[in-house]
Scaffold this motif. Structure first.
Motif, mmCIF file in Angstrom:
data_model
loop_
_atom_site.group_PDB
_atom_site.id
_atom_site.type_symbol
_atom_site.label_atom_id
_atom_site.label_comp_id
_atom_site.label_asym_id
_atom_site.label_seq_id
_atom_site.Cartn_x
_atom_site.Cartn_y
_atom_site.Cartn_z
ATOM 1 N N ILE A 7 0.871 -1.168 0.000
ATOM 2 C CA ILE A 7 0.000 0.000 0.000
ATOM 3 C C ILE A 7 0.909 1.219 0.000
ATOM 4 O O ILE A 7 1.776 1.351 0.880
ATOM 5 N N GLU A 10 1.345 7.194 0.683
ATOM 6 C CA GLU A 10 0.387 8.292 0.528
ATOM 7 C C GLU A 10 -1.031 7.834 0.876
ATOM 8 O O GLU A 10 -1.787 8.561 1.519
ATOM 9 N N GLU A 11 -1.412 6.618 0.489
ATOM 10 C CA GLU A 11 -2.750 6.100 0.810
ATOM 11 C C GLU A 11 -2.905 5.889 2.314
ATOM 12 O O GLU A 11 -3.949 6.197 2.884
ATOM 13 N N ILE A 12 -1.883 5.371 2.946
ATOM 14 C CA ILE A 12 -1.917 5.185 4.402
ATOM 15 C C ILE A 12 -2.041 6.533 5.092
ATOM 16 O O ILE A 12 -2.844 6.700 6.008
ATOM 17 N N TYR A 13 -1.277 7.515 4.608
ATOM 18 C CA TYR A 13 -1.326 8.857 5.174
ATOM 19 C C TYR A 13 -2.723 9.449 5.033
ATOM 20 O O TYR A 13 -3.291 9.981 5.993
ATOM 21 N N GLU A 14 -3.312 9.368 3.837
ATOM 22 C CA GLU A 14 -4.641 9.933 3.594
ATOM 23 C C GLU A 14 -5.708 9.225 4.425
ATOM 24 O O GLU A 14 -6.604 9.864 4.981
ATOM 25 N N THR A 15 -5.610 7.893 4.525
ATOM 26 C CA THR A 15 -6.572 7.134 5.327
ATOM 27 C C THR A 15 -6.474 7.539 6.789
ATOM 28 O O THR A 15 -7.486 7.787 7.444
ATOM 29 N N GLY A 16 -5.266 7.641 7.299
ATOM 30 C CA GLY A 16 -5.063 8.061 8.690
ATOM 31 C C GLY A 16 -5.550 9.477 8.914
ATOM 32 O O GLY A 16 -6.179 9.784 9.932
ATOM 33 N N LYS A 17 -5.294 10.344 7.952
ATOM 34 C CA LYS A 17 -5.711 11.740 8.056
ATOM 35 C C LYS A 17 -7.240 11.838 8.099
ATOM 36 O O LYS A 17 -7.800 12.552 8.930
ATOM 37 N N GLU A 18 -7.921 11.098 7.233
ATOM 38 C CA GLU A 18 -9.387 11.110 7.208
ATOM 39 C C GLU A 18 -9.969 10.530 8.504
ATOM 40 O O GLU A 18 -10.939 11.060 9.058
ATOM 41 N N THR A 19 -9.375 9.451 8.981
ATOM 42 C CA THR A 19 -9.840 8.829 10.227
ATOM 43 C C THR A 19 -9.663 9.788 11.392
ATOM 44 O O THR A 19 -10.573 9.966 12.203
ATOM 45 N N LYS A 22 -12.202 12.598 11.184
ATOM 46 C CA LYS A 22 -13.534 12.119 11.577
ATOM 47 C C LYS A 22 -13.626 12.027 13.111
ATOM 48 O O LYS A 22 -14.621 12.452 13.707
#
Length: 74
Positions: A7, A10-19, A22
């Protein structure tokens, strides 16, 4: 057997950022709700003293008792 999933960082960063975003929004909503509840409680205490509250409770209890006794009479 070994399974590997790659993965991009950048995807991990964006997922963590969104979580995280929220969770922060949920927490802020909770804090606002808590503040509103405290404000309502304060206003109720100003309008309705504790003594008056217990007087009303006793009055309602007496009324309920009278209604109950009426239902027992045949």
């Amino acid at each position: 057997m070994k399974l590997m999933i790659e993965i991009p960082d950048e995807e991990i960063y964006e997922t963590g950022k969104e979580t995280l975003k929220k969770k922060i929004e949920e927490y802020l909503e909770f804090i606002k709700l808590e503040k509103d509840i405290k404000e309502i409680s304060k206003e109720l205490k100003e309008i309705f003293s504790e003594n008056r509250y217990w007087e009303e409770v006793e009055k309602i209890r007496q009324e309920a008792w009278q209604e109950y006794k009426k239902s027992l009479e045949l």
